[in-house]
Write an enzyme that holds these catalytic residues in place. Structure first.
Site, mmCIF file in Angstrom:
data_model
loop_
_atom_site.group_PDB
_atom_site.id
_atom_site.type_symbol
_atom_site.label_atom_id
_atom_site.label_comp_id
_atom_site.label_asym_id
_atom_site.label_seq_id
_atom_site.Cartn_x
_atom_site.Cartn_y
_atom_site.Cartn_z
ATOM 1 N N ARG A 138 0.874 -1.181 0.000
ATOM 2 C CA ARG A 138 0.000 0.000 0.000
ATOM 3 C C ARG A 138 0.899 1.216 0.000
ATOM 4 N NH1 ARG A 138 -2.543 4.244 0.279
ATOM 5 N NH2 ARG A 138 -4.705 4.460 0.999
ATOM 6 N N GLU A 197 -11.167 5.352 -5.245
ATOM 7 C CA GLU A 197 -11.589 3.964 -5.343
ATOM 8 C C GLU A 197 -11.995 3.665 -6.787
ATOM 9 O OE1 GLU A 197 -11.321 1.813 -3.001
ATOM 10 O OE2 GLU A 197 -10.803 3.190 -1.364
ATOM 11 N N ARG A 257 -1.239 -5.519 4.605
ATOM 12 C CA ARG A 257 -0.467 -4.934 3.514
ATOM 13 C C ARG A 257 0.739 -4.202 4.103
ATOM 14 N NH1 ARG A 257 -5.158 -1.504 0.646
ATOM 15 N NH2 ARG A 257 -5.192 -0.752 2.811
#
Length: 206
Positions: free
Chosen positions: A91, A99, A133
């Protein structure tokens, strides 16, 4: 090789764990080095130190990852395959991209893919998030890919986590966002661009 950053031994695919000692453990290590103590006392010191590290997990976890980008999920998440054939979900730190279902979400993903997919990158990962992540800064061809996304107007500077950035990065990312907004690049061409954190919150509310 372009830019000021380049890969050195081990090979550029090699994932490297930093030689890193958690600050909370330092007193115990120094004590063991300087004093003659019993095994019981030594274990007692180390147990106390380990308990202390539980309150600062992010500060005690750091990793450098080198490898090839084999996946791009969206405008701020990639998958890196290292030389041991281990996949790392990364990330990008300090930014938040639209998004995929938001306006410019697909364009942001495509831009990041054009920037890093199939290329060798180096990641300075500082912590993991709740989705496991690895959060970090991604370098490709000597460039900070996270900053490039903000400058292109295809990601926001994630100010909620700006305190985790260095002072210089906070200034660079904020300035890049201001410049992109003034030049109406990417998502800033919209009159009322919705930050992804607000978009996610509204989806949860519904």
């Amino acid at each position: 090789m372009t830019g000021g950053r380049h890969f050195v031994d081990p090979p550029p695919w090699k994932s490297r764990q930093r030689d890193f000692i958690c600050p909370a453990l330092v007193p115990g290590f120094l004590f063991l080095q300087r004093s003659s103590v019993t095994v019981r006392k030594a274990l007692h010191i180390l147990v106390l130190a380990l308990f202390a590290t539980m309150s600062v997990p992010a500060a005690c976890w750091a990793q450098n990852i080198a490898g090839k980008v084999v996946g791009v999920a969206d405008g701020d998440t990639i998958t890196v395959l290292d030389s041991d054939r281990v996949q790392h979900k990364i990330r990008l730190a300090g930014i938040d991209a639209p998004e995929k279902k938001q306006p410019f979400g697909q364009r942001s993903k495509q831009f990041l893919s054009d920037l890093v997919f199939g290329k060798l990158v180096e990641v300075e990962a500082e912590k993991r998030d709740r989705y496991r992540r690895e959060i970090g800064k991604v370098y490709v061809d000597g460039r900070d890919a996270n900053l490039v996304m903000v400058a292109a107007g295809l990601a926001w500077h994630y100010k909620e986590y700006a305190s985790e950035q260095s002072a210089s990065d906070r200034l660079l990312y904020a300035s890049a966002e201001d410049d992109a907004r003034q030049m109406r690049r990417g998502l800033w061409g919209e009159a009322n661009a919705t930050p992804p954190w607000d978009w996610r919150a509204s989806r949860r509310a519904n």
